[in-house]
Write a protein that holds these residues in place. Structure first.
Motif, short mmCIF file in Angstrom:
data_model
loop_
_atom_site.label_atom_id
_atom_site.label_comp_id
_atom_site.label_asym_id
_atom_site.label_seq_id
_atom_site.Cartn_x
_atom_site.Cartn_y
_atom_site.Cartn_z
N GLY A 132 28.49 44.54 22.16
CA GLY A 132 29.93 44.43 21.95
C GLY A 132 30.80 45.31 22.82
O GLY A 132 32.03 45.31 22.66
N PHE A 133 30.22 46.08 23.72
CA PHE A 133 31.03 46.89 24.62
C PHE A 133 31.84 45.97 25.52
O PHE A 133 31.32 44.99 26.04
N GLN A 134 33.12 46.33 25.69
CA GLN A 134 34.04 45.54 26.51
C GLN A 134 34.51 46.36 27.70
O GLN A 134 34.76 47.56 27.56
N PRO A 135 34.65 45.72 28.87
CA PRO A 135 35.19 46.46 30.02
C PRO A 135 36.58 46.98 29.71
O PRO A 135 37.34 46.35 28.97
N GLY A 136 36.89 48.14 30.27
CA GLY A 136 38.20 48.71 30.02
C GLY A 136 38.57 49.76 31.05
O GLY A 136 37.94 49.88 32.10
N GLU A 137 39.56 50.54 30.69
CA GLU A 137 40.12 51.55 31.57
C GLU A 137 39.26 52.82 31.58
O GLU A 137 38.48 53.07 30.66
N ALA A 138 39.48 53.62 32.61
CA ALA A 138 38.85 54.94 32.68
C ALA A 138 39.29 55.74 31.46
O ALA A 138 40.36 55.51 30.89
N PHE A 139 38.47 56.69 31.05
CA PHE A 139 38.75 57.52 29.88
C PHE A 139 38.38 58.96 30.19
O PHE A 139 37.70 59.24 31.18
N GLY A 140 38.80 59.86 29.31
CA GLY A 140 38.47 61.27 29.49
C GLY A 140 38.91 61.77 30.86
O GLY A 140 40.02 61.50 31.30
N ASP A 141 38.01 62.46 31.52
CA ASP A 141 38.30 63.02 32.85
C ASP A 141 37.92 62.09 34.00
O ASP A 141 38.03 62.47 35.16
N TYR A 142 37.43 60.90 33.70
CA TYR A 142 37.01 59.97 34.75
C TYR A 142 38.22 59.41 35.49
O TYR A 142 39.29 59.22 34.92
N GLN A 143 38.01 59.10 36.75
CA GLN A 143 39.00 58.42 37.58
C GLN A 143 38.45 57.04 37.92
O GLN A 143 37.26 56.90 38.23
N ALA A 144 39.30 56.03 37.87
CA ALA A 144 38.87 54.69 38.25
C ALA A 144 38.45 54.69 39.73
O ALA A 144 39.03 55.40 40.55
N SER A 145 37.41 53.92 40.03
CA SER A 145 36.94 53.79 41.41
C SER A 145 36.32 52.41 41.58
O SER A 145 36.10 51.69 40.60
N GLU A 146 36.01 52.06 42.83
CA GLU A 146 35.37 50.77 43.08
C GLU A 146 33.94 50.75 42.58
O GLU A 146 33.36 49.69 42.40
N PHE A 147 33.34 51.92 42.35
CA PHE A 147 31.96 51.97 41.92
C PHE A 147 31.81 52.01 40.40
O PHE A 147 30.89 51.42 39.84
N SER A 148 32.68 52.69 39.72
CA SER A 148 32.52 52.92 38.28
C SER A 148 32.98 51.73 37.44
O SER A 148 33.99 51.09 37.74
N HIS A 149 32.21 51.46 36.41
CA HIS A 149 32.57 50.53 35.34
C HIS A 149 32.83 51.38 34.10
O HIS A 149 32.08 52.33 33.83
N PHE A 150 33.81 51.01 33.30
CA PHE A 150 34.09 51.70 32.04
C PHE A 150 34.02 50.66 30.94
O PHE A 150 34.57 49.56 31.07
N PHE A 151 33.34 51.00 29.85
CA PHE A 151 33.19 50.10 28.72
C PHE A 151 33.53 50.84 27.43
O PHE A 151 33.32 52.06 27.33
N HIS A 152 34.03 50.08 26.44
CA HIS A 152 34.44 50.67 25.18
C HIS A 152 33.99 49.77 24.03
O HIS A 152 34.00 48.54 24.16
N LEU A 153 33.64 50.40 22.94
CA LEU A 153 33.23 49.70 21.73
C LEU A 153 34.03 50.27 20.57
O LEU A 153 34.01 51.48 20.33
N THR A 154 34.74 49.40 19.86
CA THR A 154 35.42 49.83 18.65
C THR A 154 34.39 49.81 17.52
O THR A 154 33.71 48.80 17.30
N LEU A 155 34.27 50.94 16.84
CA LEU A 155 33.25 51.07 15.78
C LEU A 155 33.81 50.70 14.42
O LEU A 155 34.97 50.79 14.16
#
Length: 155
Positions: A132-155
């Motif tokens: 159920g993880f969905q792609p989303g925005e960068a979080f915490g101290d991460y910066q968006a980049s062409e390499f990174s994927h960010f995923f989020h799951l609502t619990l």
């Protein structure tokens, strides 16, 4: 017959734990552009806001993963790795289910992760999405980049 796994808090004095962490870090550096490796080393995983768990089959460590508390309601998956001898035997699924359950049990409302792109990351991406993880925005101290994927799951 599928193997029976147990999951325990990590014992960092166990050479198998240390070896699997070293394998994980080496793999991240081999498959990730410079400056984009966010995997934690042993000292990073020993931080008080991080719980590290190992998957065992009898006396062998089959996998490792960590749950980092970002704040009272948010957590992050870190350092998930299956030992090569145990690939495609359900280790990662069992560990991910455990970490999701653990996050819920300590009151987290969102679980996030950062991972890379490319063939070596595809099995993990597929697993995260089945839970159920969905792609989303960068979080915490991460910066968006062409390499990174960010995923989020609502619990």
């Amino acid at each position: 017959m599928s193997p029976i796994f147990t999951i325990h808090p990590a014992d960092f004095s166990n050479p198998q734990t240390r070896d699997l962490l070293a394998l994980h870090l080496a793999g991240m550096h081999d498959n990730t552009p410079a400056g984009h490796v966010f995997a934690l080393d042993l000292s990073g995983l020993m931080a008080p806001e991080i719980e590290v768990w190992t998957v065992h089959q009898l006396d062998r460590i089959a996998g490792i993963g960590a749950l980092k508390r970002l704040n009272d309601q948010e957590g992050e998956l870190k350092s998930m790795r299956t030992h090569p001898d145990f690939l495609r035997q359900g280790v990662a699924s069992a560990l991910l289910d455990h970490l999701i359950h653990r996050a819920r049990s300590v009151g987290m409302k969102t679980l996030s992760l950062e991972t890379g792109r490319g063939a070596s990351f595809e099995p993990a991406l597929a697993l995260y999405q089945t839970r159920g993880f969905q792609p989303g925005e960068a979080f915490g101290d991460y910066q968006a980049s062409e390499f990174s994927h960010f995923f989020h799951l609502t619990l």
